[in-house]
Design a protein around this motif. Structure first.
Motif, PDB file in Angstrom:
ATOM      1  N   ILE A 184       0.866  -1.170   0.000  1.00 43.30           N
ATOM      2  CA  ILE A 184       0.000   0.000   0.000  1.00 43.30           C
ATOM      3  C   ILE A 184       0.906   1.224   0.000  1.00 43.30           C
ATOM      4  CG2 ILE A 184      -0.187   0.251   2.516  1.00 43.30           C
ATOM      5  CD1 ILE A 184      -3.215   0.720   2.114  1.00 43.30           C
ATOM      6  N   ASP A 185       0.407   2.341  -0.413  1.00 42.50           N
ATOM      7  CA  ASP A 185       1.230   3.553  -0.495  1.00 42.50           C
ATOM      8  C   ASP A 185       0.396   4.742  -0.032  1.00 42.50           C
ATOM      9  OD1 ASP A 185       3.075   5.510  -1.053  1.00 42.50           O
ATOM     10  OD2 ASP A 185       2.907   5.365  -3.229  1.00 42.50           O
ATOM     11  N   ILE A 186       0.379   4.972   1.278  1.00 37.49           N
ATOM     12  CA  ILE A 186      -0.410   6.073   1.824  1.00 37.49           C
ATOM     13  C   ILE A 186       0.380   6.788   2.915  1.00 37.49           C
ATOM     14  CG2 ILE A 186      -2.691   5.129   1.300  1.00 37.49           C
ATOM     15  CD1 ILE A 186      -2.863   4.044   4.090  1.00 37.49           C
ATOM     16  N   LYS A 187       0.023   8.036   3.137  1.00 41.08           N
ATOM     17  CA  LYS A 187       0.627   8.831   4.198  1.00 41.08           C
ATOM     18  C   LYS A 187      -0.274   8.812   5.427  1.00 41.08           C
ATOM     19  CE  LYS A 187       4.117  10.361   1.715  1.00 41.08           C
ATOM     20  NZ  LYS A 187       5.509   9.979   2.026  1.00 41.08           N
ATOM     21  N   GLY A 188       0.337   8.947   6.582  1.00 41.99           N
ATOM     22  CA  GLY A 188      -0.416   9.008   7.821  1.00 41.99           C
ATOM     23  C   GLY A 188       0.308   9.862   8.838  1.00 41.99           C
ATOM     24  N   LYS A 189      -0.274   9.959  10.019  1.00 37.92           N
ATOM     25  CA  LYS A 189       0.311  10.737  11.109  1.00 37.92           C
ATOM     26  C   LYS A 189       0.248   9.938  12.405  1.00 37.92           C
ATOM     27  CE  LYS A 189       0.771  14.847   8.944  1.00 37.92           C
ATOM     28  NZ  LYS A 189       2.048  15.606   8.819  1.00 37.92           N
ATOM     29  N   ILE A 190       1.269  10.092  13.217  1.00 34.04           N
ATOM     30  CA  ILE A 190       1.233   9.600  14.592  1.00 34.04           C
ATOM     31  C   ILE A 190       1.026  10.806  15.488  1.00 34.04           C
ATOM     32  CG2 ILE A 190       2.652   8.660  16.457  1.00 34.04           C
ATOM     33  CD1 ILE A 190       3.768   6.667  14.468  1.00 34.04           C
ATOM     34  N   SER A 191      -0.056  10.764  16.263  1.00 27.43           N
ATOM     35  CA  SER A 191      -0.451  11.943  17.038  1.00 27.43           C
ATOM     36  C   SER A 191      -0.151  11.820  18.524  1.00 27.43           C
ATOM     37  CB  SER A 191      -1.950  12.204  16.855  1.00 27.43           C
ATOM     38  OG  SER A 191      -2.701  11.072  17.274  1.00 27.43           O
ATOM     39  N   ALA A 192       0.053  10.599  19.019  1.00 27.30           N
ATOM     40  CA  ALA A 192       0.311  10.400  20.446  1.00 27.30           C
ATOM     41  C   ALA A 192       1.156   9.149  20.622  1.00 27.30           C
ATOM     42  CB  ALA A 192      -0.994  10.280  21.220  1.00 27.30           C
ATOM     43  N   VAL A 193       1.981   9.147  21.672  1.00 29.20           N
ATOM     44  CA  VAL A 193       2.927   8.046  21.882  1.00 29.20           C
ATOM     45  C   VAL A 193       3.067   7.757  23.374  1.00 29.20           C
ATOM     46  CG1 VAL A 193       5.332   7.294  21.620  1.00 29.20           C
ATOM     47  CG2 VAL A 193       4.263   8.618  19.810  1.00 29.20           C
ATOM     48  N   SER A 194       3.275   6.491  23.691  1.00 30.85           N
ATOM     49  CA  SER A 194       3.767   6.092  25.008  1.00 30.85           C
ATOM     50  C   SER A 194       5.042   5.293  24.775  1.00 30.85           C
ATOM     51  CB  SER A 194       2.741   5.229  25.753  1.00 30.85           C
ATOM     52  OG  SER A 194       3.351   4.620  26.876  1.00 30.85           O
ATOM     53  N   PHE A 195       6.190   5.891  25.053  1.00 30.33           N
ATOM     54  CA  PHE A 195       7.454   5.198  24.831  1.00 30.33           C
ATOM     55  C   PHE A 195       7.640   4.044  25.811  1.00 30.33           C
ATOM     56  CE2 PHE A 195       8.325   9.170  22.621  1.00 30.33           C
ATOM     57  CZ  PHE A 195       8.977   8.715  21.488  1.00 30.33           C
ATOM     58  N   SER A 196       6.962   4.115  26.955  1.00 27.71           N
ATOM     59  CA  SER A 196       7.075   3.047  27.948  1.00 27.71           C
ATOM     60  C   SER A 196       6.221   1.836  27.590  1.00 27.71           C
ATOM     61  CB  SER A 196       6.648   3.565  29.323  1.00 27.71           C
ATOM     62  OG  SER A 196       5.252   3.834  29.346  1.00 27.71           O
ATOM     63  N   GLY A 197       5.283   2.014  26.653  1.00 21.29           N
ATOM     64  CA  GLY A 197       4.374   0.931  26.305  1.00 21.29           C
ATOM     65  C   GLY A 197       3.188   0.826  27.233  1.00 21.29           C
ATOM     66  N   LYS A 198       3.018   1.824  28.103  1.00 21.65           N
ATOM     67  CA  LYS A 198       1.889   1.826  29.032  1.00 21.65           C
ATOM     68  C   LYS A 198       1.041   3.067  28.790  1.00 21.65           C
ATOM     69  CE  LYS A 198       4.486  -0.619  32.636  1.00 21.65           C
ATOM     70  NZ  LYS A 198       4.988  -0.565  34.032  1.00 21.65           N
ATOM     71  N   LYS A 199      -0.252   2.941  29.055  1.00 21.32           N
ATOM     72  CA  LYS A 199      -1.147   4.078  28.893  1.00 21.32           C
ATOM     73  C   LYS A 199      -1.107   4.938  30.153  1.00 21.32           C
ATOM     74  CE  LYS A 199      -4.139   1.839  25.536  1.00 21.32           C
ATOM     75  NZ  LYS A 199      -5.515   1.539  25.124  1.00 21.32           N
ATOM     76  N   PRO A 200      -1.429   6.249  30.037  1.00 16.67           N
ATOM     77  CA  PRO A 200      -1.977   6.918  28.849  1.00 16.67           C
ATOM     78  C   PRO A 200      -0.892   7.331  27.856  1.00 16.67           C
ATOM     79  CG  PRO A 200      -1.808   8.472  30.642  1.00 16.67           C
ATOM     80  CD  PRO A 200      -1.387   7.143  31.204  1.00 16.67           C
ATOM     81  N   LEU A 201      -1.303   7.553  26.609  1.00 19.42           N
ATOM     82  CA  LEU A 201      -0.408   8.077  25.596  1.00 19.42           C
ATOM     83  C   LEU A 201      -0.290   9.590  25.758  1.00 19.42           C
ATOM     84  CD1 LEU A 201      -1.309   5.266  24.478  1.00 19.42           C
ATOM     85  CD2 LEU A 201      -1.063   6.228  22.203  1.00 19.42           C
ATOM     86  N   VAL A 202       0.827  10.136  25.327  1.00 19.98           N
ATOM     87  CA  VAL A 202       1.075  11.573  25.421  1.00 19.98           C
ATOM     88  C   VAL A 202       0.933  12.187  24.031  1.00 19.98           C
ATOM     89  CG1 VAL A 202       2.756  13.355  26.010  1.00 19.98           C
ATOM     90  CG2 VAL A 202       2.618  11.262  27.380  1.00 19.98           C
ATOM     91  N   GLU A 203       0.106  13.228  23.941  1.00 20.98           N
ATOM     92  CA  GLU A 203      -0.083  13.909  22.663  1.00 20.98           C
ATOM     93  C   GLU A 203       1.220  14.578  22.225  1.00 20.98           C
ATOM     94  OE1 GLU A 203      -2.774  14.196  20.653  1.00 20.98           O
ATOM     95  OE2 GLU A 203      -4.017  12.887  21.906  1.00 20.98           O
ATOM     96  N   LEU A 204       1.543  14.441  20.948  1.00 21.04           N
ATOM     97  CA  LEU A 204       2.731  15.082  20.399  1.00 21.04           C
ATOM     98  C   LEU A 204       2.404  16.518  20.000  1.00 21.04           C
ATOM     99  CD1 LEU A 204       3.943  12.165  18.097  1.00 21.04           C
ATOM    100  CD2 LEU A 204       4.953  12.860  20.276  1.00 21.04           C
ATOM    101  N   MET A 205       3.315  17.434  20.294  1.00 23.38           N
ATOM    102  CA  MET A 205       3.095  18.820  19.890  1.00 23.38           C
ATOM    103  C   MET A 205       3.070  18.934  18.364  1.00 23.38           C
ATOM    104  SD  MET A 205       5.377  20.993  22.622  1.00 23.38           S
ATOM    105  CE  MET A 205       4.807  22.531  21.884  1.00 23.38           C
ATOM    106  N   LYS A 206       3.910  18.129  17.706  1.00 21.57           N
ATOM    107  CA  LYS A 206       3.928  18.086  16.248  1.00 21.57           C
ATOM    108  C   LYS A 206       3.840  16.624  15.824  1.00 21.57           C
ATOM    109  CE  LYS A 206       6.532  19.469  12.147  1.00 21.57           C
ATOM    110  NZ  LYS A 206       7.774  20.102  11.632  1.00 21.57           N
TER     111      LYS A 206
END
Length: 205
Positions: free
Chosen positions: A89-111
């Protein structure tokens, strides 16, 4: 299961065939004649060694004395390899939030991180980005698919860096397979699997 005897029965006709191959959600059966029609409901029984299994299904394609049947969950679990077929497939997307620890909650990215998604399956996606994500991290990703915007949480299960283009290449596993967005993934991969099988049949199997 390949090469097993299978008996398929419609409202008026009952005939015996051979399982030619399986892929993901589908079973391809060779019959002695083109007996059944697309969208016809069938009752089928598979015979392998000393075991049999009966199931209801629907014909979703036919070509050259082959019919393509939907494999219900009980058949997939017992007879079909668990690996989910992957589709380019060939599509663009965005990642808007991440948890680097692998645990919730995720943190919203400023960009939000921009990503390029290059393959997809029922189990997850392959994508690349200039941004780093550690294995085990959880990310919320969104993109357009089948004219719908899907929002999904993924676990990063693979992480490789390419010196040639300075991109990270990731394998992401879908976490919530009950969400409405995941049903869009199921629909897309179902259609892609069926199209790939039909292309194979058109090329002579």
């Amino acid at each position: 299961m390949l090469g097993s005897r299978i008996v398929c029965e419609g409202k008026l006709v009952k005939t015996e065939g051979i399982v030619k191959y399986t892929e993901g959600n589908f079973i391809v059966v060779e019959l002695p004649s083109e007996t059944f029609q697309v969208r016809q409901s069938l009752r089928c029984q598979i015979f392998e060694f000393n075991s049999t299994q009966t199931f209801q299904t629907t014909v979703v394609g036919k070509k050259n004395h082959h019919i393509i049947l939907i494999a219900p969950p009980e058949i997939r679990e017992r007879w079909i390899p668990r690996e989910s077929p992957r589709f380019p497939i060939d599509i663009k997307g965005k990642i808007s939030a991440v948890s680097f620890s692998g645990k919730k909650p995720l943190v919203e990215l400023m960009k939000p991180y921009t990503v390029h998604i290059y393959d997809i399956s029922e189990g997850g996606i392959g994508f690349s980005s200039v941004n780093y994500l550690r294995e085990g991290a959880i990310a919320q990703i969104y993109f357009q698919l089948l004219n719908q915007k899907v929002y999904l949480e993924i676990e990063i299960v693979q992480n490789k860096y390419s010196d040639s283009n300075r991109n990270y290449y990731y394998g992401g596993k879908f976490i919530d397979q009950s969400s409405p967005s995941y049903q869009v993934i199921r629909t897309y991969t179902f259609q892609a699997q069926l199209q790939r099988i039909m292309n194979r049949e058109n090329e002579g199997g």
